[in-house]
Design an enzyme around this catalytic site. Structure first.
Site, mmCIF file in Angstrom:
data_model
loop_
_atom_site.group_PDB
_atom_site.id
_atom_site.type_symbol
_atom_site.label_atom_id
_atom_site.label_comp_id
_atom_site.label_asym_id
_atom_site.label_seq_id
_atom_site.Cartn_x
_atom_site.Cartn_y
_atom_site.Cartn_z
ATOM 1 N N CYS A 113 0.992 -1.138 -0.266
ATOM 2 C CA CYS A 113 -0.153 -0.208 0.505
ATOM 3 C C CYS A 113 0.885 1.071 -0.231
ATOM 4 O O CYS A 113 1.566 1.283 0.690
ATOM 5 C CB CYS A 113 -0.993 -0.121 0.853
ATOM 6 N N GLU A 124 -8.638 -0.923 -2.978
ATOM 7 C CA GLU A 124 -9.049 0.263 -2.480
ATOM 8 C C GLU A 124 -10.420 0.988 -2.020
ATOM 9 O O GLU A 124 -10.520 1.546 -1.760
ATOM 10 C CB GLU A 124 -9.158 0.322 -4.484
#
Length: 149
Positions: free
Chosen positions: A86, A130
């Site tokens: 991430c 997401e």
């Protein structure tokens, strides 16, 4: 324009993001796309750059672009392992161990029209990651859940 990525401790990443009118946020979404590509990332959510809006950008072989107000309509029962990273958690990787192998997603385009499509494998993982961001969930939460913390 390249936007500043917030780290995983920033409170913005815990916010539930608001539905948007795509045409009002297209320029911002294009900056998100530029930022994601500059970092050679597979995805980016608006709250990672400080805006609590339901916008994600994706860059995988099966889909490259912007999704406004994405909704995961269904998930397969079959799960897949994937070692996720991430942009907001540099240097951390997690096998979330619970990503659906395929998902059905509905989203809006910049003109407000809707699209719906099934995504599999890598693209399914990235979209789930997401959309989690848009709901205030960070991938490291999966480690805490597995450990009962």
């Amino acid at each position: 324009m390249i936007l500043k990525i917030l780290n995983d401790k920033h409170p913005s990443l815990r916010s539930i993001c608001s539905v948007v009118k795509p045409s009002d946020h297209f320029a911002f979404a294009m900056s998100m796309l530029t930022t994601m590509k500059a970092h050679k990332a597979l995805g980016l959510a608006a709250n990672q750059v400080g805006k609590p809006l339901r916008i994600i950008t994706i860059n995988t072989p099966d889909f490259s672009g912007i999704m406004f107000n994405p909704e995961i309509l269904s998930k397969s029962d079959e799960l897949q392992h994937f070692l996720e990273g991430c942009l907001s958690a540099k240097g951390k990787t997690v096998d979330t161990n619970s990503r659906a192998k395929s998902i059905e997603v509905r989203w809006q385009e910049k003109d407000g029209s809707y699209n719906q499509k099934e995504f599999k494998d890598l693209t399914a993982v990235v979209i789930q990651h997401e959309v989690d961001h848009l709901n205030g969930i960070i991938f490291i939460d999966y480690i805490k859940a597995e450990n009962g913390k």
